[in-house]
Scaffold this active site. Structure first.
Site, mmCIF file in Angstrom:
data_model
loop_
_atom_site.group_PDB
_atom_site.id
_atom_site.type_symbol
_atom_site.label_atom_id
_atom_site.label_comp_id
_atom_site.label_asym_id
_atom_site.label_seq_id
_atom_site.Cartn_x
_atom_site.Cartn_y
_atom_site.Cartn_z
ATOM 1 N N HIS A 86 0.877 -5.783 23.323
ATOM 2 C CA HIS A 86 -0.093 -6.640 24.021
ATOM 3 C C HIS A 86 -1.298 -5.902 24.576
ATOM 4 O O HIS A 86 -2.194 -6.524 25.134
ATOM 5 C CB HIS A 86 0.584 -7.392 25.164
ATOM 6 C CG HIS A 86 0.851 -6.531 26.364
ATOM 7 N ND1 HIS A 86 1.885 -5.640 26.421
ATOM 8 C CD2 HIS A 86 0.192 -6.406 27.531
ATOM 9 C CE1 HIS A 86 1.861 -5.018 27.571
ATOM 10 N NE2 HIS A 86 0.843 -5.452 28.281
HETATM 11 C C1 UD1 Z 1 -1.758 -8.233 32.090
HETATM 12 C C2 UD1 Z 1 -2.051 -6.870 32.739
HETATM 13 C C3 UD1 Z 1 -1.308 -5.790 31.951
HETATM 14 C C4 UD1 Z 1 0.168 -6.114 31.835
HETATM 15 C C5 UD1 Z 1 0.295 -7.479 31.186
HETATM 16 C C6 UD1 Z 1 1.720 -7.919 30.992
HETATM 17 C C7 UD1 Z 1 -4.235 -6.536 33.784
HETATM 18 C C8 UD1 Z 1 -5.557 -5.896 33.625
HETATM 19 N N1 UD1 Z 1 -3.442 -6.535 32.689
HETATM 20 O O1 UD1 Z 1 -2.312 -8.220 30.783
HETATM 21 O O2 UD1 Z 1 -1.439 -4.556 32.639
HETATM 22 O O3 UD1 Z 1 0.795 -5.130 31.047
HETATM 23 O O4 UD1 Z 1 -0.368 -8.425 32.042
HETATM 24 O O5 UD1 Z 1 1.743 -9.134 30.316
HETATM 25 O O6 UD1 Z 1 -3.923 -7.010 34.850
HETATM 26 N N2 UD1 Z 1 -1.897 -15.905 29.065
HETATM 27 C C9 UD1 Z 1 -1.131 -16.998 28.865
HETATM 28 N N3 UD1 Z 1 -0.190 -17.316 29.803
HETATM 29 C C10 UD1 Z 1 -0.007 -16.586 30.930
HETATM 30 C C11 UD1 Z 1 -0.816 -15.458 31.132
HETATM 31 C C12 UD1 Z 1 -1.745 -15.126 30.193
HETATM 32 O O7 UD1 Z 1 -1.252 -17.685 27.860
HETATM 33 O O8 UD1 Z 1 0.870 -16.929 31.751
HETATM 34 C C13 UD1 Z 1 -2.883 -15.537 28.028
HETATM 35 C C14 UD1 Z 1 -4.281 -16.009 28.332
HETATM 36 O O9 UD1 Z 1 -4.868 -16.385 27.143
HETATM 37 C C15 UD1 Z 1 -4.965 -14.789 28.873
HETATM 38 C C16 UD1 Z 1 -4.269 -13.686 28.108
HETATM 39 O O10 UD1 Z 1 -2.936 -14.135 27.916
HETATM 40 O O11 UD1 Z 1 -6.336 -14.821 28.693
HETATM 41 C C17 UD1 Z 1 -4.266 -12.387 28.815
HETATM 42 O O12 UD1 Z 1 -3.713 -12.523 30.146
HETATM 43 P P1 UD1 Z 1 -4.170 -11.520 31.307
HETATM 44 O O13 UD1 Z 1 -3.388 -11.774 32.540
HETATM 45 O O14 UD1 Z 1 -5.646 -11.525 31.417
HETATM 46 O O15 UD1 Z 1 -3.808 -10.104 30.726
HETATM 47 P P2 UD1 Z 1 -2.515 -9.569 29.967
HETATM 48 O O16 UD1 Z 1 -2.915 -9.189 28.580
HETATM 49 O O17 UD1 Z 1 -1.327 -10.462 30.117
#
Ligand code: UD1
Length: 384
Positions: A218
């Site tokens: 991821h």
């Molecule tokens: C975040 C953390 C990362 C951690 C990861 C675990 C930061 C900078 N990054 O990255 O360190 O390893 O979490 O998962 O804080 N989304 C969903 N459902 C959710 C959450 C996210 O669909 O419940 C999707 C959304 O499209 C979102 C994307 O995942 O834009 C990324 O989510 P985000 O929280 O921005 O970052 P992660 O890649 O999950």
């Protein structure tokens, strides 16, 4: 003014999936401490899907959050700013003896910054880890959170040297061990067996006999560009011909595979694609695996604690002890290197490693004992 400082809560912050397993044992240890350390659990809502949040709360027996800030997904700037805007009124309403943050997600830095500007002690659990790669958003979050933290708890001794190099006073740094491993040891016996999970998911026992690998991916640097993600998935597909791969697909990765028209690459007999797994399911899957292929930080540590070979699909790690003492091999993102490393595990059995110092299930207990004493000393000397 207001309530006595020692009766105010320690505000404990979680935001995203890897925070929950770190926070659960800390909250338990605060409750078990004599006298009890009052806690207010705040969820920023950075992660919000049932699979990324509620499910893990249940698995870890974390109490439901007292406050949910509901920030959701956005750009880094907007997400961080929203957490800050919504977190400050929580401090106003409840007061805070300290704000305790874990790990390195955007919520970690955002809440640390708010507390620090309000003159409230910042406690950072999992301090001092460094990849020395400033293109990683987490590295920025780690460096900045540590700079403003008053108490810094570390998981491995190399973290101490990293912090001192950055000018942090050594007396603020306390080596307590790894709270993530507290959770692992507390829950391993509750994890479903991998064969049950695979059968339920429709992957017959026949396939299991040869073993299986577990994949998670991821990191933005691996999954946000088709030129990187495509070759990694192709390499995994090649590996899956020798070893079936269970791929627990993160929402970011799924969305990108769809966007790049690459989802059908996973349509191969050797792949079992699953949604993000619960904590217990993931433990069960990893514990029974021949190897784990990942770009996660926490999984590098969990596989070391489990003694399962881990191939890390990154050029660097902020958790060097997993390579020096544990079962982790830093493979990089070159597809040929990944295939070779997987072949080497299949042929030689992979690294067995040993469990690092203080990864013994008692890190949270050490934190509770130290922090309670630190707060009392600070409050009795009038420092508020
Ligand atoms: C975040 C953390 C990362 C951690 C990861 C675990 C930061 C900078 N990054 O990255 O360190 O390893 O979490 O998962 O804080 N989304 C969903 N459902 C959710 C959450 C996210 O669909 O419940 C999707 C959304 O499209 C979102 C994307 O995942 O834009 C990324 O989510 P985000 O929280 O921005 O970052 P992660 O890649 O999950």
């Amino acid at each position: 003014m207001g309530i006595k400082t020692s009766l105010r809560p320690v505000i404990c912050v979680v935001g995203a999936r890897p925070n929950y397993m770190k926070m659960a044992p800390i909250i338990r240890a605060f409750k078990a401490h004599e006298p009890v350390v009052p806690v207010l659990l705040v969820h920023t809502g950075q992660h919000y899907d049932v699979a990324m949040s509620d499910r893990l709360f249940a698995d870890l027996e974390l109490p439901p959050p007292d406050v949910n800030l509901g920030v959701g997904s956005a750009s880094h700037a907007v997400q961080t700013a929203e957490v800050m805007k919504r977190f400050e009124p929580v401090i106003d309403e409840h007061g805070a003896r300290a704000v305790l943050v874990v790990g390195d997600v955007n919520s970690t830095l955002a809440c640390a910054l708010v507390a620090s500007k309000r003159g409230i002690p910042v406690v950072h659990v999992e301090s001092g880890l460094r990849s020395y790669d400033r293109t990683m958003p987490e590295e920025i979050n780690r460096v900045l959170t540590d700079q403003i933290a008053d108490v810094l708890y570390t998981t491995e001794r190399s973290a101490h040297a990293n912090l001192v190099r950055e000018g942090i006073a050594p007396e603020r740094v306390v080596f307590v061990g790894n709270v993530m491993i507290d959770s692992l040891l507390a829950n391993l016996s509750k994890a479903p067996s991998a064969s049950d999970l695979m059968t339920t998911a429709g992957f017959g026992m026949e396939r299991l006999r040869r073993g299986y690998g577990v994949v998670t991916l991821h990191r933005p640097s691996n999954v946000d560009h088709p030129d990187t993600l495509g070759p990694i998935v192709d390499a995994l597909r090649t590996i899956s011909r020798r070893l079936p791969l269970v791929f627990a697909l993160h929402p970011r990765t799924r969305a990108n595979l769809e966007r790049f028209g690459m989802l059908d690459k996973l349509d191969a007999p050797g792949f079992l694609v699953l949604p993000p797994q619960g904590y217990l399911e993931m433990l069960g899957l990893m514990a029974g695996a021949t190897m784990v292929l990942t770009d996660s930080g926490g999984i590098q540590e969990e596989t070391t604690a489990l003694g399962v070979p881990c191939l890390t699909i990154r050029e660097n790690t902020e958790r060097p002890i997993t390579v020096e003492q544990g079962t982790n091999t830093l493979v990089g993102v070159d597809p040929a290197a990944l295939r070779d490393a997987a072949d080497a595990v299949l042929e030689g059995g992979g690294r067995r490693g040993r469990v690092p110092e203080y990864w013994d299930g008692r890190a949270a207990e050490r934190i509770a004992a130290h922090l309670a004493a630190w707060l009392s000393a600070r409050e009795s000397s009038g420092g508020e």
